[in-house]
Design a protein around this motif. Structure first.
Motif, PDB file in Angstrom:
ATOM      1  N   ALA A  22       0.831  -1.204   0.000  1.00 43.74           N
ATOM      2  CA  ALA A  22       0.000   0.000   0.000  1.00 43.74           C
ATOM      3  C   ALA A  22       0.867   1.257   0.000  1.00 43.74           C
ATOM      4  O   ALA A  22       0.610   2.204  -0.750  1.00 43.74           O
ATOM      5  N   ARG A  25       2.506   1.684  -3.420  1.00 49.82           N
ATOM      6  CA  ARG A  25       1.539   2.069  -4.442  1.00 49.82           C
ATOM      7  C   ARG A  25       1.218   3.555  -4.372  1.00 49.82           C
ATOM      8  O   ARG A  25       1.066   4.232  -5.391  1.00 49.82           O
ATOM      9  N   LEU A  26       1.113   4.099  -3.143  1.00 48.17           N
ATOM     10  CA  LEU A  26       0.769   5.506  -2.970  1.00 48.17           C
ATOM     11  C   LEU A  26       1.985   6.428  -2.893  1.00 48.17           C
ATOM     12  O   LEU A  26       1.838   7.646  -2.859  1.00 48.17           O
ATOM     13  N   GLN A  55      -8.355  -3.760  -0.256  1.00 44.51           N
ATOM     14  CA  GLN A  55      -8.097  -2.904  -1.409  1.00 44.51           C
ATOM     15  C   GLN A  55      -9.009  -1.676  -1.330  1.00 44.51           C
ATOM     16  O   GLN A  55     -10.207  -1.811  -1.122  1.00 44.51           O
ATOM     17  N   GLY A  56      -8.443  -0.488  -1.436  1.00 47.63           N
ATOM     18  CA  GLY A  56      -9.213   0.742  -1.390  1.00 47.63           C
ATOM     19  C   GLY A  56      -9.330   1.376  -0.010  1.00 47.63           C
ATOM     20  O   GLY A  56      -9.886   2.470   0.120  1.00 47.63           O
ATOM     21  N   LEU A  58      -7.064   2.754   1.950  1.00 50.57           N
ATOM     22  CA  LEU A  58      -6.358   4.030   2.069  1.00 50.57           C
ATOM     23  C   LEU A  58      -7.027   5.119   1.235  1.00 50.57           C
ATOM     24  O   LEU A  58      -7.030   6.286   1.630  1.00 50.57           O
ATOM     25  N   GLU A  59      -7.618   4.741   0.121  1.00 48.47           N
ATOM     26  CA  GLU A  59      -8.358   5.715  -0.677  1.00 48.47           C
ATOM     27  C   GLU A  59      -9.583   6.225   0.103  1.00 48.47           C
ATOM     28  O   GLU A  59      -9.913   7.399   0.053  1.00 48.47           O
ATOM     29  N   GLU A  60     -10.233   5.318   0.841  1.00 46.08           N
ATOM     30  CA  GLU A  60     -11.353   5.721   1.701  1.00 46.08           C
ATOM     31  C   GLU A  60     -10.882   6.712   2.754  1.00 46.08           C
ATOM     32  O   GLU A  60     -11.558   7.702   3.038  1.00 46.08           O
ATOM     33  N   TYR A  61      -9.732   6.433   3.352  1.00 43.87           N
ATOM     34  CA  TYR A  61      -9.168   7.325   4.357  1.00 43.87           C
ATOM     35  C   TYR A  61      -8.913   8.712   3.756  1.00 43.87           C
ATOM     36  O   TYR A  61      -9.261   9.737   4.347  1.00 43.87           O
ATOM     37  N   LEU A  62      -8.301   8.734   2.576  1.00 45.66           N
ATOM     38  CA  LEU A  62      -8.004  10.005   1.922  1.00 45.66           C
ATOM     39  C   LEU A  62      -9.276  10.778   1.600  1.00 45.66           C
ATOM     40  O   LEU A  62      -9.343  11.994   1.813  1.00 45.66           O
ATOM     41  N   GLU A  63     -10.268  10.088   1.105  1.00 47.75           N
ATOM     42  CA  GLU A  63     -11.530  10.747   0.763  1.00 47.75           C
ATOM     43  C   GLU A  63     -12.202  11.332   2.005  1.00 47.75           C
ATOM     44  O   GLU A  63     -12.715  12.451   1.985  1.00 47.75           O
ATOM     45  N   THR A  66     -10.194  14.538   3.119  1.00 50.09           N
ATOM     46  CA  THR A  66      -9.904  15.573   2.135  1.00 50.09           C
ATOM     47  C   THR A  66     -10.561  16.883   2.555  1.00 50.09           C
ATOM     48  O   THR A  66     -11.726  16.911   2.923  1.00 50.09           O
TER      49      THR A  66
END
Length: 77
Positions: A22, A25-26, A55-56, A58-63, A66
């Motif tokens: 993770a 990837r980021l 999967q996803g 960390l994207e949830e965390y970022l969203e 934000t």
């Protein structure tokens, strides 16, 4: 210490990645991902001594964290 394997894990329709994967990837430091896990700020699962992130996650965390810019068009500060 939060550790992780170097292999993507897929179970049924869900995929999981190690903190190392993770972070790579980021483009984040591994320590940042481990801290989010340690502080329970990101979804994860612990299997034995291995932490995995869905999967996803960390994207949830970022969203969720934000900050949108202010749209102050009046010119006042």
């Amino acid at each position: 210490m939060v550790s992780g394997s170097a292999q993507m894990v897929t179970t049924g329709s869900s995929s999981y990645e190690s903190p190392t994967e993770a972070a790579s990837r980021l483009g984040w430091p591994l320590a940042r991902v481990r801290k989010l896990i340690r502080n329970q700020q990101v979804r994860h699962v612990k299997v034995g001594g291995i932490y995995l992130l869905p999967q996803g996650a960390l994207e949830e965390y970022l969203e969720a964290h934000t900050v949108e810019p202010r749209t102050n068009l009046s010119g006042s500060r």
